[in-house]
Design a protein around this motif. Sequence first.
Motif, mmCIF file in Angstrom:
data_model
loop_
_atom_site.group_PDB
_atom_site.id
_atom_site.type_symbol
_atom_site.label_atom_id
_atom_site.label_comp_id
_atom_site.label_asym_id
_atom_site.label_seq_id
_atom_site.Cartn_x
_atom_site.Cartn_y
_atom_site.Cartn_z
ATOM 1 N N ALA A 24 4.864 4.612 -7.522
ATOM 2 C CA ALA A 24 4.075 4.875 -6.439
ATOM 3 C C ALA A 24 2.521 5.192 -6.745
ATOM 4 C CB ALA A 24 4.596 5.998 -5.430
ATOM 5 N N THR A 25 2.670 5.954 -7.782
ATOM 6 C CA THR A 25 1.296 6.486 -8.044
ATOM 7 C C THR A 25 0.442 5.414 -8.538
ATOM 8 O OG1 THR A 25 2.088 8.659 -8.859
ATOM 9 C CG2 THR A 25 0.188 8.106 -9.944
ATOM 10 N N GLU A 26 0.949 4.535 -9.415
ATOM 11 C CA GLU A 26 0.090 3.300 -9.720
ATOM 12 C C GLU A 26 -0.336 2.396 -8.735
ATOM 13 O OE1 GLU A 26 -1.828 1.652 -12.800
ATOM 14 O OE2 GLU A 26 -0.296 3.203 -13.206
ATOM 15 N N LEU A 27 0.474 2.460 -7.402
ATOM 16 C CA LEU A 27 -0.123 1.537 -6.373
ATOM 17 C C LEU A 27 -0.951 2.362 -5.518
ATOM 18 C CD1 LEU A 27 3.323 -0.010 -5.774
ATOM 19 C CD2 LEU A 27 1.428 -1.284 -6.513
ATOM 20 N N LEU A 28 -1.415 3.595 -5.604
ATOM 21 C CA LEU A 28 -2.159 4.299 -4.737
ATOM 22 C C LEU A 28 -3.542 3.808 -4.643
ATOM 23 C CD1 LEU A 28 -1.647 8.083 -5.720
ATOM 24 C CD2 LEU A 28 -1.143 7.045 -3.485
ATOM 25 N N SER A 29 -3.802 3.520 -3.315
ATOM 26 C CA SER A 29 -4.947 2.871 -2.950
ATOM 27 C C SER A 29 -6.223 3.877 -2.503
ATOM 28 C CB SER A 29 -4.872 1.949 -1.850
ATOM 29 O OG SER A 29 -5.826 1.362 -1.322
ATOM 30 N N ASN A 30 -7.458 3.549 -2.279
ATOM 31 C CA ASN A 30 -8.244 4.445 -1.762
ATOM 32 C C ASN A 30 -8.187 4.652 -0.281
ATOM 33 O OD1 ASN A 30 -11.060 6.183 -2.147
ATOM 34 N ND2 ASN A 30 -11.436 4.628 -0.464
ATOM 35 N N ASN A 31 -7.564 3.538 0.239
ATOM 36 C CA ASN A 31 -7.050 3.779 1.523
ATOM 37 C C ASN A 31 -5.832 4.060 1.642
ATOM 38 O OD1 ASN A 31 -6.473 3.421 4.214
ATOM 39 N ND2 ASN A 31 -7.696 1.632 4.385
ATOM 40 N N ARG A 32 -5.456 5.545 1.962
ATOM 41 C CA ARG A 32 -4.095 6.145 1.674
ATOM 42 C C ARG A 32 -3.342 5.460 3.067
ATOM 43 N NH1 ARG A 32 -4.318 9.808 -2.266
ATOM 44 N NH2 ARG A 32 -5.342 8.573 -4.075
ATOM 45 N N PHE A 33 -3.692 4.697 3.875
ATOM 46 C CA PHE A 33 -2.747 4.645 5.181
ATOM 47 C C PHE A 33 -1.846 3.284 4.608
ATOM 48 C CE2 PHE A 33 -1.800 1.909 8.841
ATOM 49 C CZ PHE A 33 -1.363 2.648 9.845
ATOM 50 N N TRP A 34 -2.341 2.441 3.614
ATOM 51 C CA TRP A 34 -1.342 1.266 3.261
ATOM 52 C C TRP A 34 -0.719 1.708 2.057
ATOM 53 C CZ3 TRP A 34 -1.575 -1.530 7.067
ATOM 54 C CH2 TRP A 34 -2.880 -1.913 7.798
ATOM 55 N N GLN A 35 0.703 1.814 2.261
ATOM 56 C CA GLN A 35 1.811 1.933 1.205
ATOM 57 C C GLN A 35 2.154 0.590 0.709
ATOM 58 O OE1 GLN A 35 2.317 5.331 0.262
ATOM 59 N NE2 GLN A 35 0.437 5.718 1.743
ATOM 60 N N HIS A 36 1.669 0.440 -0.695
ATOM 61 C CA HIS A 36 2.143 -1.023 -1.105
ATOM 62 C C HIS A 36 3.348 -0.899 -1.836
ATOM 63 C CE1 HIS A 36 -1.907 -2.280 -0.544
ATOM 64 N NE2 HIS A 36 -2.325 -1.495 -1.490
ATOM 65 N N THR A 37 4.462 -2.050 -1.799
ATOM 66 C CA THR A 37 5.449 -1.892 -2.112
ATOM 67 C C THR A 37 5.871 -3.293 -2.629
ATOM 68 O OG1 THR A 37 6.397 -2.379 0.044
ATOM 69 C CG2 THR A 37 6.624 -0.249 -0.581
ATOM 70 N N PRO A 38 5.251 -3.762 -3.800
ATOM 71 C CA PRO A 38 5.647 -5.068 -4.266
ATOM 72 C C PRO A 38 6.820 -5.068 -5.179
ATOM 73 C CG PRO A 38 3.893 -3.929 -5.472
ATOM 74 C CD PRO A 38 4.182 -3.111 -4.524
ATOM 75 N N GLU A 39 7.362 -6.179 -5.691
ATOM 76 C CA GLU A 39 8.757 -6.223 -6.380
ATOM 77 C C GLU A 39 8.280 -5.347 -7.576
ATOM 78 O OE1 GLU A 39 10.938 -9.513 -7.135
ATOM 79 O OE2 GLU A 39 10.062 -10.560 -5.321
ATOM 80 N N ALA A 40 7.039 -5.519 -8.342
ATOM 81 C CA ALA A 40 6.625 -4.812 -9.351
ATOM 82 C C ALA A 40 5.152 -4.428 -9.531
ATOM 83 C CB ALA A 40 7.316 -5.676 -10.696
ATOM 84 N N VAL A 41 4.663 -3.395 -10.323
ATOM 85 C CA VAL A 41 3.281 -3.256 -10.537
ATOM 86 C C VAL A 41 3.283 -3.304 -12.039
ATOM 87 C CG1 VAL A 41 3.672 -0.935 -10.212
ATOM 88 C CG2 VAL A 41 1.230 -1.805 -10.325
ATOM 89 N N VAL A 42 2.112 -3.848 -12.587
ATOM 90 C CA VAL A 42 2.046 -3.595 -14.171
ATOM 91 C C VAL A 42 0.537 -3.071 -14.268
ATOM 92 C CG1 VAL A 42 2.099 -4.980 -16.016
ATOM 93 C CG2 VAL A 42 3.185 -5.902 -14.402
ATOM 94 N N ALA A 43 1.020 -1.968 -14.961
ATOM 95 C CA ALA A 43 -0.285 -1.144 -15.365
ATOM 96 C C ALA A 43 -1.039 -1.924 -16.852
ATOM 97 C CB ALA A 43 -0.025 0.268 -15.489
ATOM 98 N N VAL A 44 -1.664 -2.713 -16.621
ATOM 99 C CA VAL A 44 -2.312 -3.525 -17.706
ATOM 100 C C VAL A 44 -3.259 -2.839 -18.442
ATOM 101 C CG1 VAL A 44 -1.900 -5.691 -16.591
ATOM 102 C CG2 VAL A 44 -4.052 -4.690 -16.273
ATOM 103 N N THR A 45 -3.455 -3.082 -19.773
ATOM 104 C CA THR A 45 -4.455 -2.234 -20.478
ATOM 105 C C THR A 45 -5.082 -3.349 -21.487
ATOM 106 O OG1 THR A 45 -2.849 -1.700 -22.328
ATOM 107 C CG2 THR A 45 -3.064 -0.073 -20.568
ATOM 108 N N SER A 46 -4.841 -4.548 -21.325
ATOM 109 C CA SER A 46 -5.516 -5.684 -22.253
ATOM 110 C C SER A 46 -5.476 -6.980 -21.371
ATOM 111 C CB SER A 46 -4.687 -5.649 -23.429
ATOM 112 O OG SER A 46 -3.585 -6.289 -23.509
ATOM 113 N N VAL A 47 -6.115 -7.938 -21.984
ATOM 114 C CA VAL A 47 -6.321 -9.041 -21.449
ATOM 115 C C VAL A 47 -5.072 -9.733 -21.815
ATOM 116 C CG1 VAL A 47 -7.413 -11.310 -21.700
ATOM 117 C CG2 VAL A 47 -8.430 -9.372 -21.638
#
Length: 452
Positions: A24-47
């Motif tokens: 949930a933290t990784e998906l936090l948006s500046n617009n806090r109204f929208w709660q994103h719930t995808p199948e997965a979120v990937v916290a990328v650090t490289s190309v």
Amino acid sequence: MTDFTPLREATTAPVLTPGDSGYATELLSNNRFWQHTPEAVVAVTSVDDIAAVVRFAAEHTLPIRVLATGHGDESAITDGIVISTKHLLGVTVNPEAKTATFSAGTTWADIVAAADAHHLAAITGAAPGIGAVGYLLGGGIGPLVRSHGISSDYLTSLTLVTADADIVTADAATNPDLFWALRGGKGGFGVVTEATIRLVELPALYAGNIMFAEEHIEAVLRGWVDYTATAPASVSTSVAIMRFPPLPELPPFLSGKTLIALRFAFPGGADEGAALVAPLRALAPSVVDSVRPMGPMDVPSIHEDPTDPAPSTGVGGLLSSVDHDFATALLGLVGAGEDIALVSVELRHLGAAAAVDVPEGSAAGGRIGAFTYYAVGILAEPEHVPTVKAACAELVTTLGPWLSPQTMVNMTTTAYLDPVEFAEAWPPAIFDRLATLRVEYDPTRVFPYAPV
């Protein structure tokens, strides 16, 4: 449900699914109204992380969306994979070439600071905390828009991962059609991992914000309308009618008050700047006047936009013109004494350098607009949504006679959802070329950006 084990094995980046710590933290948006719930979120650090995600998504027919700061969010993501670029950070300035190269998650604040260390300036947006890449892909209208033009015109190169997981460069010599599209065409072409912009010298800047009390809203708005009719091309101004909630953390002159803020920016000396802003200062007694000599570090603070995340929604677009009939119509809706569920209604003066495309051409829309408008309402509770949406719709109806037939994608809020509004974000020829290039670079819609 998709098995993400192969993706976890293919990348060192965290692959988070619902229930995982940090999802949930990784998906936090500046617009806090929208709660994103995808199948997965990937916290990328490289190309390489991004390329691995794209390959996996293509193999499993999963849509990919990109999230940096989330300033442009207007809907919840409920499927596919989100690539979070907020950990892809870093800025390198080449003072000889007068360029800045930065990673996908970098905000304007970091770019401005890095450029300033070399006595150079970036043509930024109005909010220091906004992600630079997302802003630039949509064009970008900043505090110096009339003197220096649209921000995407300063892009010189981009690196991105395409739908087939290739890592490519786009600039004037390499993939020039893709470079054209990325300067204002927004999404649907790949995941931008790095961008380079041209910096400028800004030896002098006279700029800031003047606030006037509620009883002066009409005088200031009408005076600003008159001022813009003859304003020199070197001067960028905007006004915002703002309704501040009664919060104890706000200073007394703002808490619970309705004011009009007038923003002014002139890339020149204090004496000439003071003469140029004098007619605006004379419109009414001010509550606050921060117009003063500034440096490049101060450019993103000229508008004094809020920096804290908030649940909100809004509406925006371009205007062909403004006049006193326009002012009368707007004042009847959001002027002094009016009760409306919008915390801010902003107008920005365009034209001058903003109307001129780069010599080689770009996909940036909105150059025919004379002004922008943008309104925001706070969604503190879900039941506020109908009221705020109704206020937004009423504003659009009120401004109808002055609306431009074209807008700019960064100024809209529902273009990603509405095919008609999406098409209006560019001139027809640019829209058609963008549509062709999206099919060419992403035939299977790995990046489901366009609502068509």
